[in-house]
Motif scaffolding. Structure first.
Motif, PDB file in Angstrom:
ATOM      1  N   PHE A  41      -0.098  -5.371  13.687  1.00 39.62           N
ATOM      2  CA  PHE A  41       0.998  -5.282  14.657  1.00 39.62           C
ATOM      3  C   PHE A  41       1.940  -4.098  14.408  1.00 39.62           C
ATOM      4  N   ASP A  42       2.443  -3.513  15.512  1.00 37.36           N
ATOM      5  CA  ASP A  42       3.426  -2.418  15.394  1.00 37.36           C
ATOM      6  C   ASP A  42       4.776  -2.960  14.941  1.00 37.36           C
ATOM      7  N   ARG A  43       5.084  -4.159  15.394  1.00 37.40           N
ATOM      8  CA  ARG A  43       6.375  -4.775  15.039  1.00 37.40           C
ATOM      9  C   ARG A  43       6.155  -6.251  14.718  1.00 37.40           C
ATOM     10  N   GLY A  77       2.700   1.885   8.850  1.00 34.19           N
ATOM     11  CA  GLY A  77       3.605   2.583   9.779  1.00 34.19           C
ATOM     12  C   GLY A  77       4.396   1.597  10.630  1.00 34.19           C
ATOM     13  N   GLY A  78       3.941   0.348  10.638  1.00 35.12           N
ATOM     14  CA  GLY A  78       4.611  -0.687  11.435  1.00 35.12           C
ATOM     15  C   GLY A  78       5.904  -1.147  10.771  1.00 35.12           C
ATOM     16  N   GLU A  79       6.722  -1.868  11.545  1.00 34.48           N
ATOM     17  CA  GLU A  79       8.028  -2.290  11.030  1.00 34.48           C
ATOM     18  C   GLU A  79       8.194  -3.797  11.122  1.00 34.48           C
ATOM     19  N   ILE A  80       8.898  -4.332  10.120  1.00 32.86           N
ATOM     20  CA  ILE A  80       9.064  -5.780   9.987  1.00 32.86           C
ATOM     21  C   ILE A  80      10.556  -6.063   9.935  1.00 32.86           C
ATOM     22  N   LYS A 127       1.151  -6.918  -5.677  1.00 30.10           N
ATOM     23  CA  LYS A 127      -0.030  -7.754  -5.411  1.00 30.10           C
ATOM     24  C   LYS A 127      -0.932  -7.174  -4.331  1.00 30.10           C
ATOM     25  N   ASP A 128      -0.314  -6.546  -3.315  1.00 32.14           N
ATOM     26  CA  ASP A 128      -1.128  -6.096  -2.171  1.00 32.14           C
ATOM     27  C   ASP A 128      -1.204  -4.572  -2.070  1.00 32.14           C
ATOM     28  N   GLY A 129      -0.505  -3.869  -2.941  1.00 30.37           N
ATOM     29  CA  GLY A 129      -0.513  -2.400  -2.895  1.00 30.37           C
ATOM     30  C   GLY A 129       0.154  -1.858  -1.638  1.00 30.37           C
ATOM     31  N   ILE A 130       1.048  -2.643  -1.039  1.00 24.34           N
ATOM     32  CA  ILE A 130       1.738  -2.186   0.178  1.00 24.34           C
ATOM     33  C   ILE A 130       3.114  -1.627  -0.199  1.00 24.34           C
ATOM     34  N   HIS A 131       3.343  -0.368   0.117  1.00 23.55           N
ATOM     35  CA  HIS A 131       4.646   0.233  -0.179  1.00 23.55           C
ATOM     36  C   HIS A 131       5.529   0.173   1.062  1.00 23.55           C
ATOM     37  N   LEU A 132       6.761  -0.201   0.830  1.00 24.96           N
ATOM     38  CA  LEU A 132       7.692  -0.405   1.953  1.00 24.96           C
ATOM     39  C   LEU A 132       8.929   0.451   1.781  1.00 24.96           C
ATOM     40  N   GLN A 133       9.513   0.803   2.898  1.00 24.63           N
ATOM     41  CA  GLN A 133      10.782   1.516   2.882  1.00 24.63           C
ATOM     42  C   GLN A 133      11.798   0.640   3.622  1.00 24.63           C
ATOM     43  N   VAL A 134      13.007   0.551   3.083  1.00 20.16           N
ATOM     44  CA  VAL A 134      14.044  -0.209   3.781  1.00 20.16           C
ATOM     45  C   VAL A 134      14.652   0.692   4.850  1.00 20.16           C
ATOM     46  N   VAL A 135      14.685   0.195   6.069  1.00 20.95           N
ATOM     47  CA  VAL A 135      15.252   1.001   7.165  1.00 20.95           C
ATOM     48  C   VAL A 135      16.759   0.748   7.228  1.00 20.95           C
ATOM     49  N   ASP A 136      17.497   1.818   7.309  1.00 23.91           N
ATOM     50  CA  ASP A 136      18.960   1.746   7.337  1.00 23.91           C
ATOM     51  C   ASP A 136      19.443   1.169   8.669  1.00 23.91           C
TER      52      ASP A 136
END
Ligand code: SAM
Length: 367
Positions: free
Chosen positions: A232-234, A285-288, A314-323
């Protein structure tokens, strides 16, 4: 000497009283000198917003404006209190996207409109009326609950997952954008999913509710990542929480009831599992968007911190916190925001603007 029989004679406290005691103990530490005014607001009548239904043909917008309401999204004032410009240092293990620095700004859907009575005005809304097709003109909800929908920033053609969707206020707001290619609506509770279906049928024309546009399910959301990952994109993860206002005001269905203690204590773990599932369901590239309606740090920041850590380890997923500070600046005149949160933003109740609590934090999948 007369023996005191505590167990038999001590009066049982109602869940609302247990909730006040619990909140006094935890939030006086967490919120410090803000707690007494937030407490007073939460014990007073809450304020609603009317989410305008673009699918309805009645003149709700004109009627609500004639009553003195304003659309807090399109008619926002530009001046925001200077205290909202300040922010404490970010923690080093969390990367923040500075929208200002990137030149990337949040684009608000012009189709989401929500009318509120002005600050300090506690007039109640009349029930919405149906148009000639039976569709209601507006949906009453906490206006701050729209902020997670706006923050999700749905764009034309997106596929969107609403993981914990019932009774459907945020789903309805997302549908108002009329930008979504495919919307997946889920809630593990069958009875609440039924309620959501009724809400959709009262607000959205049948031809928008087809299998090509939309899917409604009642799965356990914690398993979503195993079923449909990287898709999903979002993703909106609006988790079950201690629903602080309800817990303070209503004894029915109260999570502070003695027989629900275990369920209440397990909430942070359930929230973490739901957020991790939402992260897995999003495409790279999707956002949560994670949101709650509690002030609790254990259910808000701590869950997000844990999820960022576990997704990476655990999943190797890197995330960025969106301001989300742009959102806070845009709506600082309508809502009171908590100062100094290092992760996400939170609307805190205030007598003059008695919305919230709503916590939200947005994450972007980098991998
Ligand atoms: N987003 C909704 C709205 O705006 O109307 C409110 C959602 S409410 C805060 C949380 C929802 O999570 C409840 O309806 C509850 O049934 C659902 N829920 C609880 N556990 C769940 C699970 N494991 N998977 C999916 N949904 C769950």
């Amino acid at each position: 000497r007369v023996k005191e029989k505590w167990a038999a004679t001590r009066p049982k406290l109602p869940p609302t009283r247990l909730a006040v005691h619990h909140f006094d103990a935890t939030y006086s530490t967490q919120l410090g000198q803000l707690w007494p005014s937030v407490r007073l607001a939460m014990l007073s009548e809450r304020k609603y917003g009317a989410l305008l239904n673009n699918f309805s043909h009645n003149a709700a917008l004109t009627e609500l404006k004639a009553q003195g309401c304003v659309d807090f999204i399109s008619e926002r004032e530009k001046d925001v209190p200077s205290c909202l410009e300040e922010k404490s240092e970010e923690p080093s293990d969390v990367s923040m996207k500075s929208s200002d620095a990137d030149g990337e700004q949040l684009s608000l859907s012009p189709n989401i409109k929500c009318l509120v009575f002005p600050r300090g005005d506690v007039t109640r809304f009349k029930p919405a009326r149906p148009d000639k097709n039976g569709l209601l003109g507006y949906y009453l909800m906490d206006a701050a609950s729209l902020l997670p929908c706006l923050a999700l920033d749905v764009q034309e053609g997106h596929s969107v997952l609403d993981l914990c969707a019932a009774p459907g206020g945020k789903t309805l707001a997302l549908l108002q954008t009329q930008a979504i290619r495919f919307l997946c609506i889920n809630d593990s509770s069958v009875s609440r999913t039924l309620r959501l279906r009724k809400v959709l049928h009262s607000y959205v024309p049948k031809h928008f509710l087809t299998n090509e546009n939309l899917r409604i399910t009642s799965f356990d959301g914690t398993k979503w990542g195993e079923i449909e990952s990287n898709t999903f994109d979002r993703v909106l993860v609006d988790v079950p929480c201690t629903t602080d206002r309800h817990s303070l005001m209503e004894d029915d269905n109260n999570i502070f009831s003695k027989n629900r203690t275990g369920e209440r204590r397990r909430l942070p773990q359930l929230q973490l599992e739901l957020l991790l599932a939402g992260i897995q369901a999003a495409c790279p590239g999707g956002e949560i968007l994670y949101s709650t309606c509690t002030l609790s740090q254990n259910q808000n920041l701590s869950v997000v911190e844990q999820a960022i850590y576990q997704a990476r380890e655990k999943d190797g997923i890197h995330l960025q916190v969106v301001d989300l500070r742009p959102l806070m600046r845009m709506f600082g005149n309508t809502f009171h925001f908590a100062p100094d949160l290092h992760l996400g933003e939170m609307v805190i109740p205030h007598l003059a603007a008695n919305f919230g609590p709503i916590y939200m934090c947005k994450l972007k999948r980098l991998t």
